[in-house]
Write an enzyme that holds these catalytic residues in place. Structure first.
Site, PDB file in Angstrom:
ATOM      1  N   ASP A   1      41.922 -11.606-131.743  1.00 61.28           N
ATOM      2  CA  ASP A   1      43.237 -12.210-131.561  1.00 61.28           C
ATOM      3  C   ASP A   1      44.210 -11.268-130.878  1.00 61.28           C
ATOM      4  O   ASP A   1      45.230 -11.715-130.336  1.00 61.28           O
ATOM      5  CB  ASP A   1      43.829 -12.606-132.912  1.00 61.28           C
ATOM      6  CG  ASP A   1      43.041 -13.699-133.601  1.00 61.28           C
ATOM      7  OD1 ASP A   1      42.626 -14.649-132.928  1.00 61.28           O
ATOM      8  OD2 ASP A   1      42.840 -13.590-134.831  1.00 61.28           O
TER       9      ASP A   1
ATOM     10  N   ASP B   1      50.036 -22.425-128.613  1.00 57.84           N
ATOM     11  CA  ASP B   1      51.117 -21.454-128.865  1.00 57.84           C
ATOM     12  C   ASP B   1      52.303 -21.619-127.922  1.00 57.84           C
ATOM     13  O   ASP B   1      52.920 -20.631-127.540  1.00 57.84           O
ATOM     14  CB  ASP B   1      50.596 -20.014-128.738  1.00 57.84           C
ATOM     15  CG  ASP B   1      49.475 -19.719-129.701  1.00 57.84           C
ATOM     16  OD1 ASP B   1      49.457 -20.315-130.779  1.00 57.84           O
ATOM     17  OD2 ASP B   1      48.609 -18.892-129.372  1.00 57.84           O
TER      18      ASP B   1
END
Length: 577
Positions: A516, A292
């Site tokens: 998450d 990410d």
């Protein structure tokens, strides 16, 4: 990794200068060169070359720099990274970017470039930094007299161990006992509790072990116990960049945007020291390097509808590129470490305007802070994501009533329909920009099974291209931009070595059952914020087509155990449990 002879050559130049200025046995009158250049021809072939350049300022500090040289042959620069590289005739000029212009006394900047050529390119004879001539050293990997020739097994700079082409081939993979115990405690969880998953080092405290959790040495010791007489892979997720995940609040980290020195000294250096411990030399250590991060510099910065101020900051200060480069360099010093850079997923960088620029950004990181492409064993896609491994009922070249699948609302002009085709295609692109032709790909299949009763068994109707795609796609997300605790997801293919050409392994890098992000704001001491994409009532933004988030309710903060999600993943597993 090629190691520089710059220091040796600069020292020799000083001795020579001393001999002429103050007599053959005195160096008192010698002056340090104003600058030095390390020019490495990393690879060349009949048609081109890849080079990495490091310039060191030995004079007064400067706020910007320009390095000049001339090619002796017909080389033409085609691409550069970490600098603006231009050419007029044989003369080449490399200028700093916004984030690497300041060079204090003794400081260095690194950049690289690709160029066309005939396979016989030579190291330029003269370099000038801001108009001042430098002493230069270079490493030629074809030079048999090079004292640090990486192909010479007697070279003291060559690691004692040797990396194999695919670390997963013929090896067991470490089962994290902490994750295994949580999985086994769930009803039905014993069916998967013996599967290997990644060990996430997502904050500094995780290195030694936060609270009662195992630290890095604990995991490596446990891996040695599991190893027996065969080969053993340990999977680590390196995940604590400054300003981490600038486009998503749920996975923000403990380090601020300017905390690169802390990232180096408090996070990467201690990990690297542990991995280099000879006690663990028999393990094959696979690192997933900073998920990410780098793709955000392409897709979520100014000029894009999805831009965020935080991503603009990280692009301007260069700390994602520098941090990843530093991690690759230091971790790659261990002779048994296999670095795999996180490469997003097809629903992020599969579009034309993201695909090539992302590959260029990865190469920039792989040549920053002393790293080279040789420090990169491969790339991993779909880490902690849900993109289907294969879409069996439609293909990118299909059309319905003359309308291409690419024009459907789901595909939305993407070049790829699933993760396998993307990983294989992106691998080819990465090789074309300068990575080794032997790089391998990993695909995280921990949560992309999409089985259960909602899984289609045939193509959709041909009423329109949208009914065709939506009726047949196995990825049942509302939008492929949805990433948080997705409802309907299932466990995917079990971890497997060498499943497809170019793919080193299917892996479960994200441990199934770990959240998450939280469905609502939850106070915590890990720096993790609340992202509306984890709120099931959220109606979206530009990154998911202003659609509902598709997230499960009542989720804890990222990384914490989420029993309801684990149960759903088992229920919807494909292949079924």
């Amino acid at each position: 990794m090629y190691r520089s002879r710059t220091a040796l050559l600069a020292a020799a130049a000083l001795v020579a200068a001393a001999g002429t200025a103050a007599g053959p046995f005195s160096a008192s009158a010698a002056a340090a060169p104003a600058c030095s250049v390390d020019y490495k021809i990393q690879s060349q072939w009949n048609g081109g070359l890849t080079a990495a350049v490091t310039v060191t300022n030995n004079s007064a500090a400067v706020s910007s720099w320009q390095l000049e040289w001339s090619f002796a042959g017909s080389e033409q620069v085609s691409q550069g990274w970490n600098a603006t590289v231009t050419q007029s005739g044989s003369a080449v000029t490399a200028k700093n970017l916004t984030y690497n212009g300041a060079l204090a006394t003794g400081a260095s900047a690194s950049f690289g470039f690709n160029a066309s050529g005939n396979g016989n390119s030579a190291v330029p004879s003269t370099f000038k930094l801001n108009g001042v001539t430098c002493n230069a050293g270079a490493v030629d990997p074809t030079d048999p007299t090079d004292p640090t020739d990486p192909t010479d097994p007697t070279d003291p700079g060559t690691p004692a161990g040797s990396l194999v082409d695919n670390p997963y081939a013929g090896a067991k993979v470490y089962v994290n006992p902490e994750w295994s115990a949580k999985a086994a405690a769930e009803p039905g969880g014993s069916r998967v509790a013996d599967q290997p998953t990644g060990v996430w080092l997502d904050r500094i405290a995780a290195i030694e072990g936060a609270g009662s959790s195992m630290g890095l040495r604990d995991h490596l010791d446990a891996a040695l116990a599991q190893k027996g007489s065969g080969e053993m892979v340990v999977q680590l997720v390196i995940y604590d960049l400054p300003g981490r995940d600038c486009a998503a609040l749920a996975s923000n980290g403990e380090l601020g945007p300017d905390d690169l020195p802390r990232y180096k000294s408090e996070y990467i250096d201690p990990i690297a020291a542990i991995l280099k411990d000879s006690k663990y030399a028999s393990l094959r250590i696979v690192t997933t390097v900073e998920i990410d991060s780098l793709p955000n510099l392409v897709t979520n910065t100014s000029g894009r509808a999805t831009a965020t101020a935080n991503c603009d900051v990280m692009k301007a200060n260069g700390n994602y590129v520098k941090g990843v480069g530093y991690a690759l360099n230091k971790l790659g010093d261990a002779p048994n470490v296999y670095n795999y850079i996180d490469a997003g997923h097809h629903g992020w960088i599969g579009w034309d305007d993201n695909f090539g620029p992302s590959a260029d950004t990865f190469l920039a990181a792989a040549t920053a802070e002393g790293a080279t492409p040789a420090d990169v064993h491969g790339f991993i896609t779909n880490t902690a994501n849900y993109s289907a491994l294969k879409e069996p009922f439609f293909a990118i070249d299909d059309s319905v009533n003359g309308t291409s699948v690419r024009q459907s609302k789901w595909v939305d002009w993407n070049r790829y329909t699933d993760e396998l085709s993307f990983a294989q295609g992106f691998r080819n692109k990465l090789v074309s920009v300068g990575f080794d032709s032997k790089i391998g790909m990993l695909i995280d299949t921990s949560r992309n099974g999409w089985g259960g009763t909602a899984r289609p068994t045939a193509a959709g109707s041909t009423t329109s291209v949208d009914t065709y795609v939506d009726g047949g796609r196995v990825d049942r997300r509302i939008h492929m931009g949805n990433w948080c605790n997705q409802s309907g997801a299932g466990l995917g293919e079990r971890p497997t070595a060498s499943p497809e050409p170019g793919i080193d392994a299917y892996v479960w890098m994200k441990p199934p059952g770990e959240s998450d992000g939280s469905s609502s704001a939850i106070a915590n001491d890990e720096g993790k914020g609340f992202d509306r994409m984890c709120d099931p009532t959220y109606t979206g933004n530009a990154r998911n087509g202003n659609s509902l988030s598709g997230a499960l309710p009542n989720a804890p903060i990222s990384g914490q155990w989420f029993s309801a999600q684990f149960q759903e993943l088992m229920k919807n597993a494909y292949p079924a449990l």
